[in-house]
Design an enzyme around this catalytic site. Sequence first.
Site, PDB file in Angstrom:
ATOM      1  N   SER A  34       0.782  -1.356   0.049  1.00  0.00           N
ATOM      2  CA  SER A  34      -0.067  -0.013  -0.002  1.00  0.00           C
ATOM      3  C   SER A  34       0.917   1.378  -0.049  1.00  0.00           C
ATOM      4  CB  SER A  34      -0.853  -0.037   1.247  1.00  0.00           C
ATOM      5  OG  SER A  34      -0.299   0.038   2.548  1.00  0.00           O
ATOM      6  N   ASP A 324      -3.922   8.394   7.259  1.00  0.00           N
ATOM      7  CA  ASP A 324      -4.569   7.515   8.181  1.00  0.00           C
ATOM      8  C   ASP A 324      -3.705   6.745   9.048  1.00  0.00           C
ATOM      9  OD1 ASP A 324      -3.163   5.189   6.824  1.00  0.00           O
ATOM     10  OD2 ASP A 324      -5.051   4.877   5.525  1.00  0.00           O
ATOM     11  N   HIS A 327      -0.578   5.345   6.697  1.00  0.00           N
ATOM     12  CA  HIS A 327       0.142   5.850   5.525  1.00  0.00           C
ATOM     13  C   HIS A 327       0.243   7.424   5.724  1.00  0.00           C
ATOM     14  CE1 HIS A 327      -2.387   2.234   4.492  1.00  0.00           C
ATOM     15  NE2 HIS A 327      -1.428   1.811   3.865  1.00  0.00           N
TER      16      HIS A 327
END
Length: 349
Positions: A34, A324, A327
């Site tokens: 991610s 978040d 990240h």
Amino acid sequence: MTLHFIFLIFLFQSHRQILRAEAKVSAIIVFGDSSVDSGNNNYIPTILKSNFRPYGRDFDGGRATGRFSNGRVPPDLISEAFGLKRYIPAYLDPAYTIKDFATGVCFASAGTGYDNITSKVLNVVPLWKEVEFYKEYQSRLTNYLGNKKAKRIVREALYLISIGTNDFLENYYLLPHRSLEFSVEDYQKFLVGLAKNFIMSIYKLGARKISLTGLPPMGCLPLERTTNLAYGGSCIDKYNIVAVNFNQKLQDLINTMNKELPGLQLVNTNPYYLLYDIITNPQLFGFEQSAAACCGTGRFEMGYLCNEHNPFTCPDANKYVFWDSFHPTEKTNSIVANYAVRTSLSVFL
């Protein structure tokens, strides 16, 4: 204040004017998780997605593309710095064609790891499948450009690899299987062996210019700091020590492979110390908050828990190191990408 730290401050001050150059690489090709996924998870049956607001609210057009950030991720910024496109498209996105992928493509899948077991936790694309997509891409590229031009793109492309955090935080420390099978030291060695196999596989397919990204300070991610109450909101040292030790093992692997494989230019893009300095001295980099994230309460929200109906999301992500609970914000990504271009990746400019 050390010279290293002064250099980091300089990079922050200049991050909006990220170094740009005429492209000396043909394309940016991305593998990983991610930290670099540009939207492949949108097209697979997994709950780990970010193709909804407020993700992407600071991306071009305010679009939620599936990037786990409020804006662009490091490969996008690196691509622009190398004089290529402004953002790297996801390979599984049907809106793009091989013409778009010829100068940059992303095979990364949020939630994956070196370890196949890691990818099964949230039913995402395993690393071996990313390689299969890459083989398919090469075939499509040859059909589009012809064998000679396709081989040149493959040979002159810069390959960005960013992966490994999920192997520890979503697998080893969360599930019993690997922690019963391996000590943490042995698991690190196991992952390094998988990293070697992966690099060998893309080398055999023609990759020569490769950047291997190490682990961030995992113990300083908001998810870990705010949910491990025994640490009182501080960074979790044992996770950070694992990251430092693993990154050193990757460096040893890089040194060995550069000696053994003719023509290979494998570099270590290690974000650990830069991110640690940003997290522990946020004000010096223009941030106001590094312990909690922008989205939601900033404690644990990620993916579907970070959504436009959450009333707590901050109005200005540029004040936050993290978007978040897992990240970084686009601003943090920009500083990290700028640092990479000016240091480890400068050999490819």
